[in-house]
Design a protein around this motif. Sequence first.
Motif, PDB file in Angstrom:
ATOM      1  N   THR A   4      -5.336   2.364  -3.221  1.00 46.95           N
ATOM      2  CA  THR A   4      -5.960   1.865  -2.001  1.00 46.95           C
ATOM      3  C   THR A   4      -7.407   2.344  -1.914  1.00 46.95           C
ATOM      4  O   THR A   4      -8.268   1.622  -1.412  1.00 46.95           O
ATOM      5  CB  THR A   4      -5.155   2.329  -0.766  1.00 46.95           C
ATOM      6  N   LEU A  13     -10.232  -0.425  -1.350  1.00 47.43           N
ATOM      7  CA  LEU A  13     -11.029  -0.439  -0.125  1.00 47.43           C
ATOM      8  C   LEU A  13     -12.510  -0.195  -0.369  1.00 47.43           C
ATOM      9  O   LEU A  13     -13.354  -0.773   0.312  1.00 47.43           O
ATOM     10  CB  LEU A  13     -10.504   0.605   0.867  1.00 47.43           C
ATOM     11  N   TYR A  60       0.817  -1.206   0.000  1.00 44.26           N
ATOM     12  CA  TYR A  60       0.000   0.000   0.000  1.00 44.26           C
ATOM     13  C   TYR A  60       0.856   1.264   0.000  1.00 44.26           C
ATOM     14  O   TYR A  60       0.379   2.351   0.279  1.00 44.26           O
ATOM     15  CB  TYR A  60      -0.985   0.006   1.181  1.00 44.26           C
ATOM     16  N   ASP A  90      -0.324   4.443  -1.561  1.00 47.96           N
ATOM     17  CA  ASP A  90      -0.756   4.142  -2.924  1.00 47.96           C
ATOM     18  C   ASP A  90      -2.212   4.578  -3.083  1.00 47.96           C
ATOM     19  O   ASP A  90      -3.100   4.052  -2.406  1.00 47.96           O
ATOM     20  CB  ASP A  90      -0.632   2.642  -3.180  1.00 47.96           C
TER      21      ASP A  90
END
Length: 134
Positions: free
Chosen positions: A99, A103, A3, A96
Amino acid sequence: MRYDHTVHLDTDFATTVTLVREALAKQGFGILTEIDVTATLKAKLDQDMEDYVILGACNPPLAHQALEADRTIGLLLPCNVVVRAEGDRTAVQALDPQTMVALTGLDALRPVADEATRRLDAALASLTGTGAEG
């Protein structure tokens, strides 16, 4: 899943923070927040740690696009960039932006994440021309 996007510089901490600010500005990011983790832990817990700062970087047009797609995305804004001493080198790490998509699962965020990734990667890459090693 990684990440972060990370580069290492052979410059001292203070110089690196200045270089990171300049590199982010060239990519349209301003710094909304700065957290001096080292000073905070010393003041609040009397704990010593290496130089460590978190810069909250924001590109207003990209932030606006992300918020238009999902108001809750503010939980993942601004883009955090960490500058920290790592031995005789300095690490620069950016969260990043992909993400956000991973998510949330929102495809509407993909163009924003792609552009933020391009800009953050360009900022990090510009640092590698200053005596850095990735």
